[in-house]
Scaffold this active site. Structure first.
Site, PDB file in Angstrom:
ATOM      1  N   LEU A  33      26.424  36.513   3.009  1.00 55.68           N
ATOM      2  CA  LEU A  33      26.309  37.025   3.990  1.00 55.68           C
ATOM      3  C   LEU A  33      27.732  38.106   4.537  1.00 55.68           C
ATOM      4  O   LEU A  33      27.837  38.929   4.819  1.00 55.68           O
ATOM      5  CB  LEU A  33      25.572  36.606   5.175  1.00 55.68           C
ATOM      6  CG  LEU A  33      25.645  37.274   6.461  1.00 55.68           C
ATOM      7  CD1 LEU A  33      24.563  38.432   6.373  1.00 55.68           C
ATOM      8  CD2 LEU A  33      24.673  36.228   7.519  1.00 55.68           C
ATOM      9  N   HIS A  93      34.930  25.941  11.949  1.00 53.75           N
ATOM     10  CA  HIS A  93      33.587  24.938  12.075  1.00 53.75           C
ATOM     11  C   HIS A  93      32.224  25.405  11.603  1.00 53.75           C
ATOM     12  O   HIS A  93      31.212  24.959  12.177  1.00 53.75           O
ATOM     13  CB  HIS A  93      33.619  24.087  13.177  1.00 53.75           C
ATOM     14  CG  HIS A  93      32.870  22.662  13.067  1.00 53.75           C
ATOM     15  ND1 HIS A  93      33.065  21.873  12.135  1.00 53.75           N
ATOM     16  CD2 HIS A  93      31.935  22.072  14.108  1.00 53.75           C
ATOM     17  CE1 HIS A  93      32.126  20.637  12.473  1.00 53.75           C
ATOM     18  NE2 HIS A  93      31.589  21.047  13.318  1.00 53.75           N
ATOM     19  N   HIS A 202      29.950  25.199  18.809  1.00 51.75           N
ATOM     20  CA  HIS A 202      29.809  24.884  17.347  1.00 51.75           C
ATOM     21  C   HIS A 202      28.877  26.369  16.798  1.00 51.75           C
ATOM     22  O   HIS A 202      28.133  26.983  17.330  1.00 51.75           O
ATOM     23  CB  HIS A 202      28.322  24.059  17.227  1.00 51.75           C
ATOM     24  CG  HIS A 202      28.816  22.667  16.803  1.00 51.75           C
ATOM     25  ND1 HIS A 202      29.441  21.647  17.848  1.00 51.75           N
ATOM     26  CD2 HIS A 202      28.886  21.909  15.712  1.00 51.75           C
ATOM     27  CE1 HIS A 202      29.892  20.602  17.037  1.00 51.75           C
ATOM     28  NE2 HIS A 202      29.495  20.718  15.789  1.00 51.75           N
ATOM     29  N   SER A 253      26.279  23.396  21.739  1.00 51.08           N
ATOM     30  CA  SER A 253      25.632  24.241  20.735  1.00 51.08           C
ATOM     31  C   SER A 253      25.363  25.519  21.371  1.00 51.08           C
ATOM     32  O   SER A 253      25.468  25.925  22.431  1.00 51.08           O
ATOM     33  CB  SER A 253      24.487  23.383  20.675  1.00 51.08           C
ATOM     34  OG  SER A 253      23.331  24.117  20.116  1.00 51.08           O
ATOM     35  N   GLU A 439      36.242  16.620  16.286  1.00 55.29           N
ATOM     36  CA  GLU A 439      35.416  17.119  17.315  1.00 55.29           C
ATOM     37  C   GLU A 439      35.308  16.358  18.592  1.00 55.29           C
ATOM     38  O   GLU A 439      34.733  15.470  18.755  1.00 55.29           O
ATOM     39  CB  GLU A 439      34.078  17.582  16.634  1.00 55.29           C
ATOM     40  CG  GLU A 439      34.082  18.064  15.216  1.00 55.29           C
ATOM     41  CD  GLU A 439      32.857  18.070  14.870  1.00 55.29           C
ATOM     42  OE1 GLU A 439      31.757  18.530  15.472  1.00 55.29           O
ATOM     43  OE2 GLU A 439      32.371  17.895  13.446  1.00 55.29           O
ATOM     44  N   TYR A 478      33.681  12.743  15.294  1.00 51.50           N
ATOM     45  CA  TYR A 478      33.779  13.021  16.514  1.00 51.50           C
ATOM     46  C   TYR A 478      34.664  12.005  17.384  1.00 51.50           C
ATOM     47  O   TYR A 478      35.075  11.020  16.953  1.00 51.50           O
ATOM     48  CB  TYR A 478      32.315  12.803  17.044  1.00 51.50           C
ATOM     49  CG  TYR A 478      31.363  13.895  16.714  1.00 51.50           C
ATOM     50  CD1 TYR A 478      31.220  15.097  17.348  1.00 51.50           C
ATOM     51  CD2 TYR A 478      31.048  14.142  15.369  1.00 51.50           C
ATOM     52  CE1 TYR A 478      30.400  16.118  17.108  1.00 51.50           C
ATOM     53  CE2 TYR A 478      30.120  14.985  14.844  1.00 51.50           C
ATOM     54  CZ  TYR A 478      30.007  16.349  15.716  1.00 51.50           C
ATOM     55  OH  TYR A 478      29.233  17.222  15.244  1.00 51.50           O
ATOM     56  N   THR A 617      25.337  43.782   5.015  1.00 49.35           N
ATOM     57  CA  THR A 617      24.853  43.476   3.692  1.00 49.35           C
ATOM     58  C   THR A 617      24.475  42.025   3.408  1.00 49.35           C
ATOM     59  O   THR A 617      25.303  41.401   3.994  1.00 49.35           O
ATOM     60  CB  THR A 617      25.949  44.075   2.698  1.00 49.35           C
ATOM     61  OG1 THR A 617      27.115  43.229   2.889  1.00 49.35           O
ATOM     62  CG2 THR A 617      26.171  45.667   2.930  1.00 49.35           C
TER      63      THR A 617
END
Length: 679
Positions: A33, A93, A202, A253, A439, A478, A617
């Site tokens: 992508l 990440h 994230h 998130s 993290e 984490y 594209t």
């Protein structure tokens, strides 16, 4: 300062390699992508020898293997100029980049071992971005600004966050860090060089059903910023560099609509992130868009727009000396002085049961649930049989974590997890960049920044801007607070050095800050050097073999043609006789798989208007049987596309036998011309 910026491709193989992030072995690359880039800036003292290099790469995380190989190459090119103390390597990440670039065994399980082409493209891309920055050094100035990004994050473990003391939570308006820090770099004539920023989110707007390699929301922000500043250039070209680096994103998130049960549509925002029917495997968070592509763009655009505003208004100049401090530490054995009477210790690495549950951004396997403080006899027995039972010492050290994998006690074929970890701070005048090896959750990051700022203050270096750069140098999962650790959601189960991990890091980073403030970085003990395992490509990746085109066809022939006419917001699509894209990545560091070309009546020739780095594209590869495969190119025609005559072209390589050896042959294919009509 002398300032230089650079950007280089680090995409690597886009097919058959498992993507790194969700630890889902089914999630294997099948196309592209957007390209992945390494972005570097170097700041040097024009009079003295001090310098700092910072790299943000569009990869899941920097592994120890990548770090050690990059440092080795830099040493052979530049001698003692770029070293472990003054080079920070950080990963954005993204969860949609190739895996397979780790030397510790745990990471082999979901990424099919050590994959040399993936490792090499990351290492070479990082080194090349530093080379470009090094070559482009010139007198310049740096400005800093900070501001709040709205509508772009939620805390995905709010029940863990609530375990932190109320008095502490009251000091903050949100359960995520919304602040973005932006550096603006210009040369002495005021020409713009680049932007580097840090923000905690994230990059998981693209979920674990995605098979296209891409840089996710923060990568889209980079793309928008660079496209705007490098006007008239193709994506990935032009001298302006815009990096959106990771920070303390552990529990953050971008899927802002929160967790819902995929089967019933009801909320599953509960301490176990579990659904009444189907359990934890059904609980997934939704982004703001109608699909993951749209969500990626919405979050990426939010980040970009805020960065643009902060960049344009940045007026506070960063001045002062450059310095850096680094130590290697055995994180499985750190004694932490909590107060005058209390000393605690970190543990050998281990992962808890809830590690296997995954998160609402990417659920795990076998219906493990988050928040397990009890083990499960069934899985424990399987583990004991296959991998050996954790020692009583490790069990006791990690309490209340029920151990699923005692990785610190697993050494076959070599260690499963790192024990020697980098701690590092680079200071550019009033800016201190804390390079952390994993993290940190929101509150962990706040505690670390505050402790380091206080340390600087107490030694007379006041008013430091302290920023956390995440996923640096070596991956150690984490880091939660001690309180969050007690409830053992995913982030806590993945805090591998036990409940006092954060306290240990705070002690260590304060030590580094003190050394910088007192100008005593030379006196810091180096610590035990990390191992570089002799790993030859141990991989379960299928070998590349001779390929075939269908009867009466050759590579690059069109199987399904474009339509003759499209309007904006439609999708132009063509399918070719294709070949494995890994053939192309093996031969070249940078290979462009596709172009969109527009016919110019003035010059009677085709002009490239887009390449495969464009977010409009998509390149899909699908493997058929008997050595055959297809490639489909899509162009999602954006609003405002100039009407005219266009075509899509595909560039590949196939393998064939010649005199008993495999050779690689380049080929290309083109769609018919098609018209884009005015809306």
């Amino acid at each position: 300062y002398l300032v230089g910026v650079g950007r280089a491709d680090c995409t690597g193989p886009v097919a058959q390699v498992p993507l790194m992030g969700y630890a889902n072995p089914e999630q294997v690359g099948g196309g592209l992508l957007s390209r992945l880039y390494s972005r570097a800036f170097i700041v040097a003292d024009p009079e003295g020898s001090a310098r700092v290099a910072f790299v943000s790469a569009d990869i899941g995380m920097v592994s120890q293997r990548v770090r050690l190989e990059v440092l080795k190459q830099l040493r052979s090119k530049y001698g003692e100029l770029y070293r472990q103390d003054n080079v920070i390597l950080s990963g954005t990440h993204t969860h949609s980049g190739p895996g397979g670039y780790f030397q510790y065994t745990l990471f082999w399980i979901t990424s099919k071992g050590l994959i040399k082409p993936a490792l090499n493209s990351i290492v070479n891309g990082i080194v090349k971005s530093i080379d470009i920055a090094h070559e482009n050094m010139k007198k310049g100035r740096i400005f800093i600004n900070r501001g709040t990004v709205e509508n772009s994050q939620i805390n995905r473990s709010p029940f863990s966050y609530l375990e932190n003391p109320e008095s502490e939570r009251k000091r903050y308006s949100s359960n995520t860090d919304k602040e973005m820090v932006v550096l603006k770099m210009v040369d002495e004539d005021g020409h713009e060089l680049g932007l580097f920023s840090w923000f905690a989110v994230h990059p998981v707007s693209m979920n674990n059903s995605n098979h296209l390699v891409n840089s996710d929301n923060v990568g889209y922000a980079s793309y928008l910023f660079e496209q705007e500043k490098n006007r008239g250039m193709l994506p990935g070209e032009g001298s302006f560099v815009a990096a959106f680096a990771s920070s303390n994103l552990g529990d953050v998130s971008p899927n802002t609509r929160g967790p819902f049960c995929a089967n019933t549509g009801e909320s599953c925002d509960n301490p176990q992130s579990s659904c009444p029917v189907g359990g934890a495997a059904m609980c997934m968070a939704k982004g703001p868009g109608n699909d993951m592509f749209e969500s990626t763009r919405i979050i990426g655009q939010n980040i970009y727009l805020k960065a643009k505003e902060l960049y344009e208004k940045a007026s506070q100049e960063v001045t002062g000396p450059l310095s850096s401090a680094h130590q290697w530490v055995n994180m499985s054995d750190v004694s932490v002085q909590l107060n005058a009477t209390h000393t605690v210790k970190t543990c050998k690495p281990a992962l808890g049961h809830s590690f296997a549950a995954g998160t609402i951004d990417g659920v795990g396997a076998f219906n493990f649930t988050q928040g397990s403080v009890e083990g499960d006899p069934f899985w424990d027995q399987i583990r004991d049989q296959l991998l050996g039972e954790p020692s009583n010492e490790t069990k006791a050290c990690h309490k209340p974590k029920p151990i699923l994998f005692s990785t610190g006690e697993m050494t076959w074929p070599h260690p499963w997890h790192p024990e020697i970890v980098d701690v590092q701070i680079a200071a550019i005048g009033s800016l201190a960049i804390l390079a952390v090896p994993g993290e940190f959750t929101t509150m962990s990051g706040r505690r670390l920044r505050e402790a380091v700022k206080n340390e600087f203050d107490s030694h007379g270096t006041r008013g430091m801007n302290v920023v956390i750069a995440g996923l640096c140098n070596v991956y150690t999962h984490y880091i939660t607070t001690y309180e969050e650790y007690q409830v053992q959601r995913y982030e806590a189960a993945s805090t591998i050095y036990g409940p006092h991990t954060l306290s240990a890091y705070i002690q260590l980073y304060r030590g580094l800050a003190k050394a910088i403030a007192l100008n005593a970085t030379q006196e810091l003990p180096r610590g035990p050097e990390p191992p570089l395992f002799k790993v030859t490509g141990v991989t379960l990746l299928p070998a590349l073999s001779a390929e075939k085109a269908p009867a009466n066809k050759t590579f690059g022939d069109v199987l399904e043609e474009v339509r003759q006419e499209y309007r904006e917001r439609e999708v132009a699509e063509v399918t070719f006789v294709g070949a494995n894209p890994r053939n192309s990545a093996e031969n070249a560091t940078e290979h462009n798989f596709l172009t969109v070309e527009r016919y110019s009546n003035i010059s009677s020739s085709w002009r490239v208007v887009l390449n495969d780095a464009s977010w409009d594209t998509r390149f899909y590869w699908s493997k058929g049987s008997r050595g055959q495969s297809n490639v489909t190119l899509q162009w999602h025609i954006p609003a405002g596309t100039e009407p005219g005559v266009y075509r899509l072209r595909y560039f590949g390589h196939y393998k064939k036998m010649s005199l008993f050896r495999l050779i690689t042959v380049p080929f290309e294919g083109s769609s018919s011309a098609f018209q884009i009509t005015a809306p």
